[in-house]
Design an enzyme around this catalytic site. Structure first.
Site, short mmCIF file in Angstrom:
data_model
loop_
_atom_site.label_atom_id
_atom_site.label_comp_id
_atom_site.label_asym_id
_atom_site.label_seq_id
_atom_site.Cartn_x
_atom_site.Cartn_y
_atom_site.Cartn_z
N LEU A 58 0.82 -1.22 0.00
CA LEU A 58 0.00 0.00 0.00
C LEU A 58 0.85 1.27 0.00
O LEU A 58 0.32 2.38 -0.10
CB LEU A 58 -0.95 0.02 1.20
N HIS A 173 10.25 -14.11 1.47
CA HIS A 173 10.51 -13.67 0.09
C HIS A 173 11.80 -14.39 -0.28
O HIS A 173 12.88 -14.01 0.16
CB HIS A 173 10.66 -12.14 0.09
N HIS A 223 5.02 -15.46 -3.37
CA HIS A 223 5.13 -15.39 -4.84
C HIS A 223 6.03 -16.42 -5.51
O HIS A 223 7.09 -16.09 -6.07
CB HIS A 223 5.51 -13.97 -5.29
N ASP A 296 0.38 -9.57 -4.85
CA ASP A 296 1.67 -8.86 -4.78
C ASP A 296 1.54 -7.51 -5.49
O ASP A 296 2.45 -7.09 -6.22
CB ASP A 296 2.82 -9.69 -5.35
N HIS A 300 4.03 1.37 -8.72
CA HIS A 300 5.05 2.43 -8.81
C HIS A 300 4.45 3.52 -9.68
O HIS A 300 3.44 3.28 -10.36
CB HIS A 300 6.33 1.88 -9.43
N PHE A 313 11.10 -2.98 -9.52
CA PHE A 313 10.30 -4.18 -9.74
C PHE A 313 8.88 -3.96 -9.21
O PHE A 313 8.70 -3.32 -8.18
CB PHE A 313 10.89 -5.36 -8.97
O1 DOR Z 1 8.18 -6.90 -7.70
C1 DOR Z 1 8.24 -6.69 -6.50
N1 DOR Z 1 7.92 -5.50 -5.98
N2 DOR Z 1 8.63 -7.67 -5.70
C2 DOR Z 1 8.86 -7.49 -4.39
O2 DOR Z 1 9.23 -8.42 -3.74
C3 DOR Z 1 8.70 -6.15 -3.79
C4 DOR Z 1 7.77 -5.34 -4.58
C5 DOR Z 1 7.80 -3.89 -4.22
O3 DOR Z 1 7.71 -3.57 -3.05
O4 DOR Z 1 7.84 -3.06 -5.13
ZN ZN Z 2 8.45 -10.27 -2.51
#
Ligand code: DOR
Ligand code: ZN
Length: 418
Positions: A58, A173, A223, A296, A300, A313
């Site tokens: 979040l 993780h 995941h 998950d 962004h 990521f």
């Molecule tokens: O793709 C991902 N984004 N994998 C993760 O383990 C963390 C997450 C993130 O917080 O952006």
């Molecule tokens: Zn993760």
């Protein structure tokens, strides 16, 4: 309110029943309930126990430009989730009583669904010192350093022992960090982008299973993305090890080809893998090797998700996961009962929460679906602040109709078809 003329999922079956909801509870489930209360006609729709997302980012506190509690939970209810479990990789990290209390308070105030929190396992998620588990245990549903692996085996061992003594879920993780951006394979070679091997995941899965077995302490694997991890978890379960696991739709519906087509918006950790991995994960959700489906949801800003090698990521998932799962039911890949198990029953059970069942006396957290509704996934999420989804323009059938949280209609689908 009275939910009238729907089919209700009870004990694995669909039964034509009305549901009487008063205050925040289900007061009665039976045929033909009449009364003065507002009637919500749900003819042709199916009432399921509320979905819970066991893995949500979040971004609050500290990264509200990516997402905040309001936008994230609005996305959640639009996706049929009546509760989300927030990961602690925020700024500051949720690793102490004060921050967690503040977050939970904001969750209550700003959230339109239930908001649970994970604490991190180690301070600042740095893997060097354990969080004060006892101090925060009553406030959280579990402990996770998601985004980062706990590199030191001893540290993970301590976390598992603490978690088990406090009866809290420990999430791992699983990753041995490699200097890559996407799956290591044909696509990474073709694009000339550094890859991340399957081993970076499965060697850590193997370690966690070993620890869980040695001490008989439960561990939950986040995941899962590789066929090797699936095989290790299957074997561990056959041997009675206390291991549970989750998978995300992107790992069982997409492959690294998506990166070739869409670039950074398909960049996620663990990365989208090969077709063989995808099929292994899909099979594992069917057979019960994987217990739960999680989003998950890792939003962004659109500006951050431009170039593969520079982008962080993470992909969005709250608004699309239920749609994608219901489409699999319509395609004959999964049963509706399986979807309820993956999105409601098992995740509640893994976290030691009540829920996942429709019966008299429980909170009215309900996900009402329309199995006939056809959709085309929009390019951008409607409610999340996150970037485009790699499922953009995918057509499917089966959608969320309404989401009821604590007896209130938190979302109603007004979208036109297609
Ligand atoms: O793709 C991902 N984004 N994998 C993760 O383990 C963390 C997450 C993130 O917080 O952006
Ligand atoms: Zn993760």
């Amino acid at each position: 309110m009275i939910l009238k003329n729907g089919q209700v999922f009870i004990n694995g079956k669909l039964i034509k029943e009305d549901i009487l909801v008063k205050e925040n509870k289900i007061v009665k489930v039976s045929k033909q309930i009449e009364g003065e209360l507002p009637i919500v006609d749900i003819t042709g729709k199916i009432v399921l126990p509320g979905f819970i997302d066991i893995h949500t980012h979040l971004r609050t506190p500290g990264q509200e430009y990516k997402e905040n509690i309001e936008s994230g939970t609005k996305a959640a209810v639009a996706g049929g989730f009546t509760a989300v479990c927030a990961m602690p990789n925020t700024n500051p990290v949720l690793d102490n009583k004060k921050e967690i209390a503040r977050f939970l308070e904001r969750g209550k105030k700003e959230g339109v669904c239930k908001v649970f929190a994970f604490s991190s396992k180690t301070f600042q998620q740095q893997g060097r010192e354990l969080v004060d588990f006892e101090a925060v245990s009553d406030m959280v549903i579990g402990f996770s350093d998601d985004g980062q692996p706990v590199v030191e085996k001893d540290m993970m061992e301590k976390a598992l022992l603490k978690g088990s003594s406090l009866n809290k879920t420990i999430v791992s993780h699983c990753e041995v960090k490699e200097d890559g951006h996407i799956n290591k394979g044909e696509v990474s070679e073709k694009l000339g982008i550094k890859g991340i091997s399957n081993k970076s995941e499965w060697q850590m899965v193997k370690r966690e299973i070993g620890l869980a077995k040695r001490h008989n302490t439960p561990v939950h694997i986040a995941h899962v993305s590789t066929k090797e991890s699936v095989n290790l978890i299957a074997e561990a379960k056959r041997n009675g090890a206390p291991v549970t696991a989750e998978a995300c739709p992107h790992h069982f519906l997409l492959t690294d080809k998506a990166v070739e087509e869409m670039g950074a918006i398909a960049k996620v950790n663990p990365p989208l893998r090969s077709e063989a991995d995808r099929l292994a994960v899909l099979d594992a959700i069917k057979t019960g090797v994987i217990d739960a489906v999680a989003t998950d949801h890792a939003p962004h800003s659109p500006e951050e998700k431009m170039e593969v090698e520079k982008s962080p990521f993470g992909i969005v998932g709250l608004e699309t996961t239920a749609k994608l799962m219901l489409d699999l039911v319509n395609k004959g890949e999964l049963t509706l009962a399986k979807v309820v198990e993956l999105l409601s029953e098992k995740p509640h059970k893994i976290l030691g929460l009540t829920g996942g069942e429709i019966k008299q006396g429980v909170p009215a957290d309900l996900t009402i679906v329309d199995m006939d509704k056809e959709y085309i996934i929009e390019e951008k999420p409607r409610f999340s602040k996150g970037q485009k989804t790699p499922f953009a323009f995918k057509a499917g059938k089966g959608d969320v109709h309404m989401t009821i949280v604590d007896g209130n209609i938190a979302y109603k689908n007004n979208e036109k078809e297609g």
